[in-house]
Every structure is written in C-alpha cells, then in structure tokens.
Motif scaffolding. Structure first.
Motif, short mmCIF file in Angstrom:
data_model
loop_
_atom_site.label_atom_id
_atom_site.label_comp_id
_atom_site.label_asym_id
_atom_site.label_seq_id
_atom_site.Cartn_x
_atom_site.Cartn_y
_atom_site.Cartn_z
N GLY A 128 72.99 38.56 -9.18
CA GLY A 128 74.51 38.55 -8.78
C GLY A 128 74.60 40.06 -8.37
O GLY A 128 75.86 40.86 -8.69
N GLY A 129 74.07 40.67 -9.52
CA GLY A 129 74.08 42.54 -9.75
C GLY A 129 73.46 43.11 -7.74
O GLY A 129 74.73 44.10 -7.81
N ALA A 130 72.59 42.63 -7.51
CA ALA A 130 72.28 43.06 -6.23
C ALA A 130 73.49 42.17 -5.45
O ALA A 130 73.99 43.90 -4.60
CB ALA A 130 71.47 42.22 -5.59
N MET A 184 71.68 32.99 0.02
CA MET A 184 71.96 33.05 -1.85
C MET A 184 71.47 31.23 -1.57
O MET A 184 71.16 30.84 -1.79
CB MET A 184 73.50 33.14 -1.73
CG MET A 184 73.40 34.38 -2.29
SD MET A 184 73.36 34.41 -4.10
CE MET A 184 73.76 36.13 -4.17
N VAL A 185 72.42 30.70 -0.41
CA VAL A 185 72.41 29.52 -0.13
C VAL A 185 71.07 29.03 0.01
O VAL A 185 70.03 27.72 -1.13
CB VAL A 185 73.47 28.28 0.81
CG1 VAL A 185 73.01 27.20 1.24
CG2 VAL A 185 74.75 28.66 0.33
N LEU A 186 70.11 29.72 1.14
CA LEU A 186 68.54 29.55 1.51
C LEU A 186 68.58 29.36 -0.37
O LEU A 186 67.37 28.73 -0.25
CB LEU A 186 68.78 30.69 2.62
CG LEU A 186 68.62 29.56 3.74
CD1 LEU A 186 69.02 31.11 4.83
CD2 LEU A 186 68.59 28.93 4.56
N PHE A 187 68.52 30.44 -0.53
CA PHE A 187 67.48 31.01 -1.79
C PHE A 187 67.37 29.43 -2.39
O PHE A 187 66.82 29.37 -3.38
CB PHE A 187 68.01 32.22 -2.72
CG PHE A 187 67.14 32.25 -3.94
CD1 PHE A 187 65.98 32.68 -4.08
CD2 PHE A 187 67.47 32.38 -5.11
CE1 PHE A 187 64.92 33.45 -4.66
CE2 PHE A 187 67.58 32.70 -5.85
CZ PHE A 187 66.31 33.29 -6.29
N LEU A 188 68.94 29.00 -2.96
CA LEU A 188 69.64 27.96 -4.14
C LEU A 188 68.49 26.93 -3.67
O LEU A 188 67.98 26.26 -4.55
CB LEU A 188 70.12 28.16 -4.03
CG LEU A 188 71.18 29.31 -5.55
CD1 LEU A 188 72.67 29.71 -5.95
CD2 LEU A 188 70.39 29.76 -6.71
N ASN A 189 68.62 26.66 -2.35
CA ASN A 189 68.46 25.53 -2.05
C ASN A 189 66.96 24.58 -1.74
O ASN A 189 66.54 23.91 -0.67
CB ASN A 189 68.98 24.88 -0.72
CG ASN A 189 71.04 24.84 -2.06
OD1 ASN A 189 70.58 24.26 -2.84
ND2 ASN A 189 71.50 25.10 -0.87
N LYS A 190 65.87 25.84 -1.58
CA LYS A 190 65.16 26.25 -0.18
C LYS A 190 63.90 26.87 -1.31
O LYS A 190 62.62 27.00 -0.02
CB LYS A 190 65.17 26.76 1.03
CG LYS A 190 65.88 26.09 1.91
CD LYS A 190 66.13 24.71 2.14
CE LYS A 190 66.49 24.69 3.81
NZ LYS A 190 66.40 23.05 3.57
N THR A 191 64.26 27.96 -2.19
CA THR A 191 63.04 28.33 -3.09
C THR A 191 63.15 27.26 -4.32
O THR A 191 63.17 27.20 -5.12
CB THR A 191 63.46 29.38 -3.76
OG1 THR A 191 64.02 29.48 -3.91
CG2 THR A 191 63.61 30.30 -1.87
N ARG A 192 61.26 27.86 -4.88
CA ARG A 192 61.20 26.97 -6.20
C ARG A 192 61.80 28.01 -7.36
O ARG A 192 62.57 27.07 -8.78
CB ARG A 192 59.67 27.50 -6.45
CG ARG A 192 59.32 26.67 -7.90
CD ARG A 192 57.94 26.83 -8.12
NE ARG A 192 57.22 26.45 -8.79
CZ ARG A 192 56.68 27.08 -10.47
NH1 ARG A 192 57.21 28.10 -10.82
NH2 ARG A 192 56.67 26.17 -11.38
N TYR A 193 62.05 28.68 -7.26
CA TYR A 193 63.24 29.44 -7.91
C TYR A 193 64.64 28.47 -7.72
O TYR A 193 65.13 28.99 -9.26
CB TYR A 193 63.09 31.11 -8.34
CG TYR A 193 61.86 32.07 -8.98
CD1 TYR A 193 62.15 31.86 -10.47
CD2 TYR A 193 60.89 32.59 -8.12
CE1 TYR A 193 61.04 32.34 -11.69
CE2 TYR A 193 59.81 33.04 -8.88
CZ TYR A 193 60.00 32.65 -10.15
OH TYR A 193 58.66 33.03 -11.28
N GLY A 194 64.96 28.66 -6.80
CA GLY A 194 65.94 28.54 -6.46
C GLY A 194 66.21 26.79 -7.42
O GLY A 194 67.23 26.82 -8.25
#
Length: 167
Positions: A76-78, A35-45
């Motif tokens: 969140g569901g996942a 989650m942290v990597l997704f939110l901090n390292k991706t465009r969608y994040g």
C-alpha cells in the motif's frame, strides 16, 4: 521537462486528452494488474486473502498473519508512493497534503466498489471519475454532488457495494 509528445494531446471521440494522462492511466492499470496477480497467483496473496477472511484459522495453521499484513502495508505504501510521483508529474508540484482533497473520493470509491473488492474499487474509480467529469462538463460543475448522489443510491440499493459480498 520530458519528451515533447508528453505536452501534446490525443483526440479521443472529440475530446482532446493530454498525453500525460495516458501515462497515468497506463501506470494505474499496471499497478492494478500487479496487485491482482500478486493477490491471486502467489502464496503470499493466498495467505493475505485467507487472513482477511479468517485470521484465527490462518494463525492456527501456523502462519504468521502479522508478516503477511506487513507486506500488505508495504505494498500500500509503495502504491501510494507511485501515485504521489505520478500526481507530481500531472500537477507539477509536490506537497505532503496533495491527496487530502481526494480522501473523500477514496472513501466513496471504496464504498461504491464494495469493501474488500479490488476489482470493485477499480470499476468504481472509473465510474466515479467519468460521472464526475461528465457532470462538471454538462451539468454546470455539479460533479461532486452527483458523486455523493451515486454513493447514496448504491447504499440504498446495494449496501455491500457493486462488487462486495453480502455478510
């Protein structure tokens, strides 16, 4: 049933911890890291974080914030699904109401950690869990009460939570 080592325990500082809990700890750490990597390292994040801060500005830039928030809901569901599967292995049963007793603790962890802070929630969850278990073990089962006292102290001393930002 699973492998035989799963029903054994590991001694850590004099406490015998069931090995099935190590699986839960590792899985939780991996989900948090993802989650942290997704939110901090991706465009969608980046879009999600910006949309939380200032939704109208992100919409004015031509980005569909609703799609981004749908992704948040799906993630969140996942995460809840992963939690349910892991809880089933720890508790050995499945029920639609398994987590209802934990809702108050989820609220406490969110407030203590700071609204909107994933890192704060992670730290607060460890703090609340350890404090509750220590109080239950050494203070005659007062863990829930001690956790509520922690919530009150945090709200009095630092209303935005441990890692929350001042509004």
């Amino acid at each position: 049933a699973g492998p035989s080592w799963l029903i054994q325990t590991t001694n850590v500082l004099g406490a015998n911890i069931p090995n099935k809990y190590w699986i839960l700890i590792i899985a939780a750490a991996l989900v948090l890291l993802g989650m942290v990597l997704f939110l901090n390292k991706t465009r969608y994040g980046m879009i999600i974080r910006a949309g939380v801060e200032n939704r109208s500005m992100v919409t004015a830039l031509g980005i569909d914030v609703r799609t981004s928030f749908t992704i948040v809901f799906a993630l969140g569901g996942a995460a809840a699904g992963i939690g349910g599967v892991l809880a089933m292995h720890a508790l050995t049963y499945v029920s639609a109401h398994m987590g209802s007793t934990l809702l108050i603790f989820a609220f406490i962890v969110t407030v203590v950690g700071g609204l909107g802070s994933l890192t704060g929630a992670a730290l607060a969850s460890v703090l609340v869990a350890v404090l509750q278990q220590v109080a239950n073990t050494y203070l005659n089962g007062t863990g829930d009460f001690i956790v509520v006292i922690l919530l009150a102290v945090v709200l009095l001393v630092r209303p935005q939570g441990l890692m929350g930002k001042r509004a």
